[in-house]
Design an enzyme around this catalytic site. Structure first.
Site, PDB file in Angstrom:
ATOM      1  N   SER A  99       0.867  -1.178  -0.062  1.00 30.91           N
ATOM      2  CA  SER A  99       0.066  -0.125   0.147  1.00 30.91           C
ATOM      3  C   SER A  99       0.946   1.463   0.015  1.00 30.91           C
ATOM      4  CB  SER A  99      -0.926  -0.072   1.029  1.00 30.91           C
ATOM      5  OG  SER A  99      -1.942   1.000   1.098  1.00 30.91           O
ATOM      6  N   ASP A 195     -10.029  -5.028  -4.071  1.00 31.21           N
ATOM      7  CA  ASP A 195      -9.536  -3.852  -3.231  1.00 31.21           C
ATOM      8  C   ASP A 195     -10.405  -2.617  -3.068  1.00 31.21           C
ATOM      9  OD1 ASP A 195      -7.816  -1.903  -2.066  1.00 31.21           O
ATOM     10  OD2 ASP A 195      -6.057  -2.963  -2.811  1.00 31.21           O
ATOM     11  N   HIS A 225      -7.748  -5.421  -0.077  1.00 31.66           N
ATOM     12  CA  HIS A 225      -6.593  -4.353   0.200  1.00 31.66           C
ATOM     13  C   HIS A 225      -5.670  -5.048   1.146  1.00 31.66           C
ATOM     14  CE1 HIS A 225      -4.242  -0.807   0.062  1.00 31.66           C
ATOM     15  NE2 HIS A 225      -4.171  -0.612   1.261  1.00 31.66           N
TER      16      HIS A 225
END
Length: 249
Positions: A99, A195, A225
């Site tokens: 991320s 996600d 995610h």
């Protein structure tokens, strides 16, 4: 076992390091995450079993590191990552960025390219302060941020998420998709189709924007995610192995 590094900026960073063969693996975590997350722990255990050098750490204001989260910004956390890589590893490393850590790994490729042997991103979120937070603010939220220096957003994780003007404005100085992005090493991008935080289109944008001779994007249908299911964790490990093998060649 947690140790601490005091950086040149005076920030005290918590880290866990394994000695072993190279190229070493450096795990770069996400926004408000820490090195006790499932991906970081899984990769640490895998590296230990393989006898491979491994480093995980908490950015300032995250996990066991000193500092207040709300006072930090992308530039601070990128500086923490660079300090950890330069002080705690030897030679080029394979960076594994999750991320926000994906964004920071790209900044490392730009600022210390000689220390990057390869790259694996997991739901990478480059430029998310601008194309995610700022783009998603209402006119009222933008006004509040500029006037008060902060805005609080509801969070599914409990306490409201406080975003600061400094985070947004510093993020604009760290953008990677608005200028050439060279990745002259094996680079693999992993992205889930379910996600809810990072759209698949962002992964496609990164793949299209970056330049390099060995870049690949893998989409996993239904992965969210967190990308932390057993199958996803196995895929991360397999992808790291592939990058390491290509580095050796």
């Amino acid at each position: 076992m947690t140790d601490y590094l005091t950086t040149d900026t005076g920030r005290r960073i918590a880290y866990d390091r394994l000695e072993g063969q190279g190229p070493g693996i450096v795990f770069l975590g996400g926004f408000r995450s820490n090195m006790q997350g499932s991906k970081a722990v899984h990769l640490r255990d895998w590296a230990a079993a393989q006898g491979r050098a491994f480093l995980r750490f908490d950015y300032s204001g995250h996990g066991a590191s000193d500092g207040a989260f709300e006072e930090g910004c992308i530039g601070d956390w990128a500086a923490d990552a660079r300090a950890a890589i330069e002080a705690l590893t030897q030679g080029p490393q394979v960076l594994v960025g999750s991320s926000m850590g994906g964004w920071i790994s790209l900044l490392m490729a730009r600022t210390i390219p000689d220390r990057v042997a390869g790259l694996v991103t997991i739901a990478a979120a480059p430029d998310f302060t601008e194309r995610g937070f700022w783009a998603g603010f209402s006119p009222g939220q933008r006004e509040s941020l500029m006037r008060d220096g902060r805005v609080a957003l509801p969070s599914e994780y409990g306490e409201p998420l406080v975003l600061t003007r400094r985070l947004i404005e510093d993020g604009r100085n760290q953008l990677v998709l608005n200028q050439p992005l060279s990745l002259p090493f094996p680079a693999r991008m992993l992205q889930g189709t379910a996600d809810g935080d990072v759209p698949v289109s962002w992964a496609m944008d990164l793949l299209e924007h970056a330049s390099g001779e060995d870049l690949r994007l893998t989409l996993v249908k239904g992965a969210d995610h967190r990308f932390s299911s057993p199958d996803c964790l196995d895929l991360i490990v397999a992808t790291i192995k592939e990058v390491v093998q290509n580095v050796r060649e």
